[in-house]
Design a protein around this motif. Structure first.
Motif, PDB file in Angstrom:
ATOM      1  N   LEU A 164       0.832  -1.214   0.000  1.00 27.01           N
ATOM      2  CA  LEU A 164       0.000   0.000   0.000  1.00 27.01           C
ATOM      3  C   LEU A 164       0.864   1.260   0.000  1.00 27.01           C
ATOM      4  O   LEU A 164       0.520   2.265  -0.610  1.00 27.01           O
ATOM      5  N   GLN A 165       2.006   1.177   0.681  1.00 33.38           N
ATOM      6  CA  GLN A 165       2.922   2.331   0.694  1.00 33.38           C
ATOM      7  C   GLN A 165       3.476   2.579  -0.717  1.00 33.38           C
ATOM      8  O   GLN A 165       3.556   3.724  -1.173  1.00 33.38           O
ATOM      9  N   ALA A 166       3.819   1.491  -1.404  1.00 29.39           N
ATOM     10  CA  ALA A 166       4.369   1.630  -2.756  1.00 29.39           C
ATOM     11  C   ALA A 166       3.353   2.271  -3.706  1.00 29.39           C
ATOM     12  O   ALA A 166       3.708   2.986  -4.635  1.00 29.39           O
ATOM     13  N   LYS A 167       2.052   2.021  -3.444  1.00 29.19           N
ATOM     14  CA  LYS A 167       1.010   2.582  -4.312  1.00 29.19           C
ATOM     15  C   LYS A 167       0.451   3.889  -3.764  1.00 29.19           C
ATOM     16  O   LYS A 167      -0.568   4.400  -4.241  1.00 29.19           O
ATOM     17  N   HIS A 168       1.099   4.433  -2.762  1.00 34.62           N
ATOM     18  CA  HIS A 168       0.748   5.735  -2.169  1.00 34.62           C
ATOM     19  C   HIS A 168      -0.619   5.765  -1.507  1.00 34.62           C
ATOM     20  O   HIS A 168      -1.246   6.808  -1.408  1.00 34.62           O
ATOM     21  N   PHE A 169      -1.097   4.598  -1.056  1.00 35.05           N
ATOM     22  CA  PHE A 169      -2.319   4.590  -0.263  1.00 35.05           C
ATOM     23  C   PHE A 169      -1.988   4.883   1.200  1.00 35.05           C
ATOM     24  O   PHE A 169      -2.809   5.401   1.939  1.00 35.05           O
ATOM     25  N   MET A 170      -0.790   4.508   1.622  1.00 33.01           N
ATOM     26  CA  MET A 170      -0.383   4.736   3.007  1.00 33.01           C
ATOM     27  C   MET A 170       1.027   5.302   3.018  1.00 33.01           C
ATOM     28  O   MET A 170       1.806   5.082   2.105  1.00 33.01           O
ATOM     29  N   THR A 171       1.307   6.014   4.114  1.00 37.40           N
ATOM     30  CA  THR A 171       2.671   6.525   4.262  1.00 37.40           C
ATOM     31  C   THR A 171       2.960   6.679   5.741  1.00 37.40           C
ATOM     32  O   THR A 171       2.051   6.658   6.568  1.00 37.40           O
ATOM     33  N   VAL A 172       4.239   6.802   6.055  1.00 38.10           N
ATOM     34  CA  VAL A 172       4.597   7.109   7.441  1.00 38.10           C
ATOM     35  C   VAL A 172       4.581   8.627   7.595  1.00 38.10           C
ATOM     36  O   VAL A 172       4.581   9.357   6.602  1.00 38.10           O
ATOM     37  N   GLU A 173       4.546   9.083   8.802  1.00 39.44           N
ATOM     38  CA  GLU A 173       4.450  10.533   9.036  1.00 39.44           C
ATOM     39  C   GLU A 173       5.651  11.281   8.458  1.00 39.44           C
ATOM     40  O   GLU A 173       6.748  10.751   8.380  1.00 39.44           O
ATOM     41  N   ASP A 174       5.418  12.534   8.075  1.00 46.57           N
ATOM     42  CA  ASP A 174       6.477  13.434   7.607  1.00 46.57           C
ATOM     43  C   ASP A 174       7.255  12.871   6.421  1.00 46.57           C
ATOM     44  O   ASP A 174       8.468  13.022   6.336  1.00 46.57           O
ATOM     45  N   ASP A 175       6.561  12.186   5.554  1.00 45.02           N
ATOM     46  CA  ASP A 175       7.234  11.668   4.371  1.00 45.02           C
ATOM     47  C   ASP A 175       7.045  12.685   3.236  1.00 45.02           C
ATOM     48  O   ASP A 175       6.097  12.619   2.465  1.00 45.02           O
ATOM     49  N   ASP A 176       7.988  13.617   3.161  1.00 42.37           N
ATOM     50  CA  ASP A 176       7.873  14.694   2.166  1.00 42.37           C
ATOM     51  C   ASP A 176       7.879  14.164   0.741  1.00 42.37           C
ATOM     52  O   ASP A 176       7.217  14.694  -0.143  1.00 42.37           O
ATOM     53  N   LEU A 177       8.660  13.112   0.544  1.00 39.75           N
ATOM     54  CA  LEU A 177       8.760  12.553  -0.806  1.00 39.75           C
ATOM     55  C   LEU A 177       7.399  12.017  -1.266  1.00 39.75           C
ATOM     56  O   LEU A 177       6.978  12.257  -2.404  1.00 39.75           O
ATOM     57  N   ALA A 178       6.716  11.317  -0.348  1.00 37.60           N
ATOM     58  CA  ALA A 178       5.394  10.763  -0.701  1.00 37.60           C
ATOM     59  C   ALA A 178       4.430  11.889  -1.046  1.00 37.60           C
ATOM     60  O   ALA A 178       3.655  11.803  -2.005  1.00 37.60           O
ATOM     61  N   ILE A 179       4.482  12.961  -0.263  1.00 40.30           N
ATOM     62  CA  ILE A 179       3.581  14.091  -0.518  1.00 40.30           C
ATOM     63  C   ILE A 179       3.906  14.730  -1.864  1.00 40.30           C
ATOM     64  O   ILE A 179       3.015  15.058  -2.653  1.00 40.30           O
ATOM     65  N   GLU A 180       5.198  14.871  -2.151  1.00 39.09           N
ATOM     66  CA  GLU A 180       5.600  15.467  -3.428  1.00 39.09           C
ATOM     67  C   GLU A 180       5.146  14.601  -4.602  1.00 39.09           C
ATOM     68  O   GLU A 180       4.662  15.106  -5.620  1.00 39.09           O
ATOM     69  N   LEU A 181       5.267  13.284  -4.434  1.00 38.20           N
ATOM     70  CA  LEU A 181       4.828  12.372  -5.498  1.00 38.20           C
ATOM     71  C   LEU A 181       3.323  12.458  -5.710  1.00 38.20           C
ATOM     72  O   LEU A 181       2.842  12.477  -6.844  1.00 38.20           O
ATOM     73  N   LEU A 182       2.590  12.542  -4.595  1.00 39.80           N
ATOM     74  CA  LEU A 182       1.131  12.648  -4.708  1.00 39.80           C
ATOM     75  C   LEU A 182       0.740  13.968  -5.370  1.00 39.80           C
ATOM     76  O   LEU A 182      -0.197  14.019  -6.174  1.00 39.80           O
ATOM     77  N   ALA A 183       1.471  15.030  -5.022  1.00 41.67           N
ATOM     78  CA  ALA A 183       1.196  16.337  -5.621  1.00 41.67           C
ATOM     79  C   ALA A 183       1.439  16.288  -7.129  1.00 41.67           C
ATOM     80  O   ALA A 183       0.663  16.838  -7.926  1.00 41.67           O
ATOM     81  N   THR A 184       2.498  15.599  -7.531  1.00 42.59           N
ATOM     82  CA  THR A 184       2.791  15.458  -8.964  1.00 42.59           C
ATOM     83  C   THR A 184       1.678  14.689  -9.667  1.00 42.59           C
ATOM     84  O   THR A 184       1.241  15.048 -10.763  1.00 42.59           O
ATOM     85  N   LYS A 185       1.223  13.627  -8.998  1.00 41.57           N
ATOM     86  CA  LYS A 185       0.122  12.839  -9.579  1.00 41.57           C
ATOM     87  C   LYS A 185      -1.128  13.696  -9.759  1.00 41.57           C
ATOM     88  O   LYS A 185      -1.803  13.624 -10.785  1.00 41.57           O
ATOM     89  N   LEU A 186      -1.408  14.502  -8.733  1.00 43.09           N
ATOM     90  CA  LEU A 186      -2.606  15.341  -8.796  1.00 43.09           C
ATOM     91  C   LEU A 186      -2.472  16.381  -9.915  1.00 43.09           C
ATOM     92  O   LEU A 186      -3.404  16.617 -10.684  1.00 43.09           O
ATOM     93  N   ARG A 187      -1.268  16.988 -10.017  1.00 42.35           N
ATOM     94  CA  ARG A 187      -1.031  17.973 -11.091  1.00 42.35           C
ATOM     95  C   ARG A 187      -1.240  17.310 -12.461  1.00 42.35           C
ATOM     96  O   ARG A 187      -1.805  17.900 -13.371  1.00 42.35           O
TER      97      ARG A 187
END
Lengths: 116, 455
Positions: free
Chosen positions: B24-47
């Motif tokens: 689930l972490q690999a598919k960005h459904f879950m993440t650990v706290e303060d994971d800036d990289l995951a947030i940046e990746l999700l932001a890119t996906k949304l853009r």
């Protein structure tokens, strides 16, 4: 059966006058007013604080000859105030995302080059 | 994931290294706290998913006339008798409209001629296309044209002009003769189906099969006969169909008791038709259901899929816009139809009197966009399908009286949610042949290409 027995949050007061009590802990002033505003065509509406915990919204039908369908109409008010409150809550939570998307959508207008 | 796995996941989400958590972490459904990289990746996906917003309005629809030689019982535009003369777009209005269209910042512009029946005012269609081509010598956009026509008034001259100017035709076919004639009635009493069939052949001779697509509008009569309609589309050489429901505008409202149905009834028929189309494909006949293909593109791929009717914010105005015959500008065809019914709430301005900025940076379009972000709409913000869906503020206004609307009562919401439910049910069943077909639709490839790739 009295209205308050069937729908405890809608209370029959004097003749034709009904009260909806809303807990202040759950409903904000903006939601209570926005929902009440939609009912002003058919009802005279008054909003007042009941005590520290509750706000009261009183409804009186403008048409004195028509029996007031209190349960349905005021039940609709309760649904409307819920909808308005959810809008406020969602805006607090995701409003920044909405602002970003909205600004992004109109950004091409700022960068627009007029030909000719 | 079953309930036990879900509870285990919740019980030790932090520092969890179970295979399920890592998946689930690999598919960005879950993440650990303060994971800036995951947030940046999700932001890119949304853009990426919102990339349709970068162009502003690309689809410009011109209502060349309100007159029509047919009187369809579901006509959203409430067509007017061909003898009436003051409902045609004049050259002055057409020229001003094209001047305004080219004020748009979009690098790609598609001009769609609508009606009524635009061929009844052919000279203005022709002059508009020639003028737009002339203007585009300077504006240098990627320019395309579509004429939405019942093709009854199609002539060799029109086909030749379309061929020369690379114009596509978008027409309507409601199925076999009795269904088509039953709902798409010609005003002169002739069979509109016979005219359609004859002129479709002529159009295809000039423009090829790809140059002439068809739309289906589903009435109550169609609900039990969709497989037959699909067979007819295949027989007529079409390679797909858009299973399109009625919209609550124009004659469709007046005739609801005869032709209408509930969203639930529609989705039952839609699901059976989709099953039928899938079987056709698996038996060797390539045929696409375009709405499912659009949704699958959103579900299975990360790419942007602009579709004016299902966007967040809504595509009304910011992706598509319609210019009525009298120069009035509306954010969507439905808003124009609403105006025809007497409510001009969504009137953005007029090409004869207003500037581009007044119209496209004005309060109507801004209010629609601001209030149609599903991310903040009750019922949408918490919906599992939010990412694949969109808002229809004009429909909500018709249904409830405000543009935000109410999802529990919305036919638009019920329809889309149930269709997505059905698509996910099929995906969950995991039939490899159907998954391959869905991938083919989502990526606009043939089934054989996808099947070879998955081997």
């Amino acid at each position: 059966m009295k209205h308050e027995e069937k729908v405890p949050f809608i209370i029959a007061c004097d003749a034709g006058l009904y009260l909806v009590k809303l807990p202040k802990a759950f409903y904000e002033r903006e939601a209570v007013f926005a929902a009440a505003y939609l009912f002003r065509e058919k009802y005279h509406v008054r909003i007042d604080s009941i005590d520290d915990n509750y706000v009261g919204v009183w409804f009186q039908s403008k048409d004195e000859t028509a029996p007031m369908p209190a349960q349905f109409a005021l039940g609709e008010y309760c649904n409307e105030v819920l909808d308005q409150q959810v809008r406020l809550d969602l805006n607090k939570r995701y409003g920044a995302l909405r602002e970003a998307v909205y600004e992004h959508a109109f950004a091409p207008l700022r960068e627009r080059k007029v030909w000719g | 994931m079953n309930l036990t796995e879900f509870d285990e996941l919740l019980a030790c989400s932090e520092g969890n290294s179970s295979p399920l958590f890592l998946k689930l972490q690999a598919k960005h459904f879950m993440t650990v706290e303060d994971d800036d990289l995951a947030i940046e990746l999700l932001a890119t996906k949304l853009r990426t998913r919102k990339a349709y917003l970068t162009s502003f309005t690309t689809l410009h629809m011109m209502v060349i006339t309100a007159r029509c030689n047919c009187v369809c019982d579901y006509c959203h535009a409430s067509s007017i008798d061909p003898e009436k003369q003051d409902v045609d777009m004049t050259w002055d209005v057409a020229k001003k409209t094209i001047d305004m269209i080219f004020q748009a910042p979009a690098p790609s512009i598609k001009i769609e001629f609508q009606g009524g029946e635009p061929l009844l005012n052919w000279e203005i269609v022709k002059e508009s296309i020639l003028y737009a081509r002339f203007v585009n010598r300077f504006a240098k956009r990627k320019l395309g044209f579509v004429i939405c026509t019942n093709i009854i008034a199609l002539t060799p001259e029109i086909v030749n002009f379309c061929k020369k100017n690379e114009i596509d035709l978008s027409t309507s076919l409601d199925g076999p003769r009795d269904l088509h004639d039953g709902h798409r009635k010609s005003r002169d009493g002739r069979s509109s189906y016979d005219c359609f069939k004859k002129n479709l052949g002529a159009a295809r001779l000039g423009l090829g099969y790809e140059g002439c697509s068809a739309l289906l509008t589903i009435t109550r009569d169609h609900l039990q006969r969709l497989p037959e309609v699909i067979d007819h589309y295949v027989e007529m050489g079409f390679t797909g169909v858009f299973l399109r429901a009625l919209n609550p505008y124009g004659y469709a409202v007046a005739n609801y008791s005869n032709i209408g149905y509930t969203p639930e009834e529609f989705v039952v028929a839609f699901s059976k038709a989709l099953d039928y189309i899938v079987e056709l494909n698996l038996a060797g006949t390539p045929f696409v259901e375009y709405y499912t293909a659009l949704l699958l593109q959103r579900v299975l791929t990360p790419f942007s899929t602009g579709f004016v009717d299902l966007q967040s914010p809504s595509g009304a105005g910011i992706s598509g816009v319609i210019y009525d015959y009298n120069g009035e500008i509306y954010p969507a065809d439905e808003a124009r139809m609403l105006a025809r019914m007497g409510d001009k709430k969504f009137l953005m301005g007029n090409v004869m009197t207003d500037s581009y900025e007044q119209v496209f940076d004005g309060p109507v379009i801004r209010d629609l966009a601001y209030n149609s972000c599903v991310e903040t709409m009750p019922g949408c913000a918490t919906c599992a399908y939010q990412l694949y869906c969109g808002a229809d503020p004009i429909r909500y206004y018709v249904e409830k009286g405000d543009v935000v609307g109410s999802r529990p009562d919305s036919g638009f919401c019920k329809k889309n949610k149930r269709i997505l439910d059905y698509i996910f049910t099929i995906l969950d069943q995991g039939d490899e042949r159907i998954i391959n077909l869905f991938w083919a639709w989502a990526t606009r490839r043939s089934l054989s290409e996808v099947t070879l790739e998955s081997c």
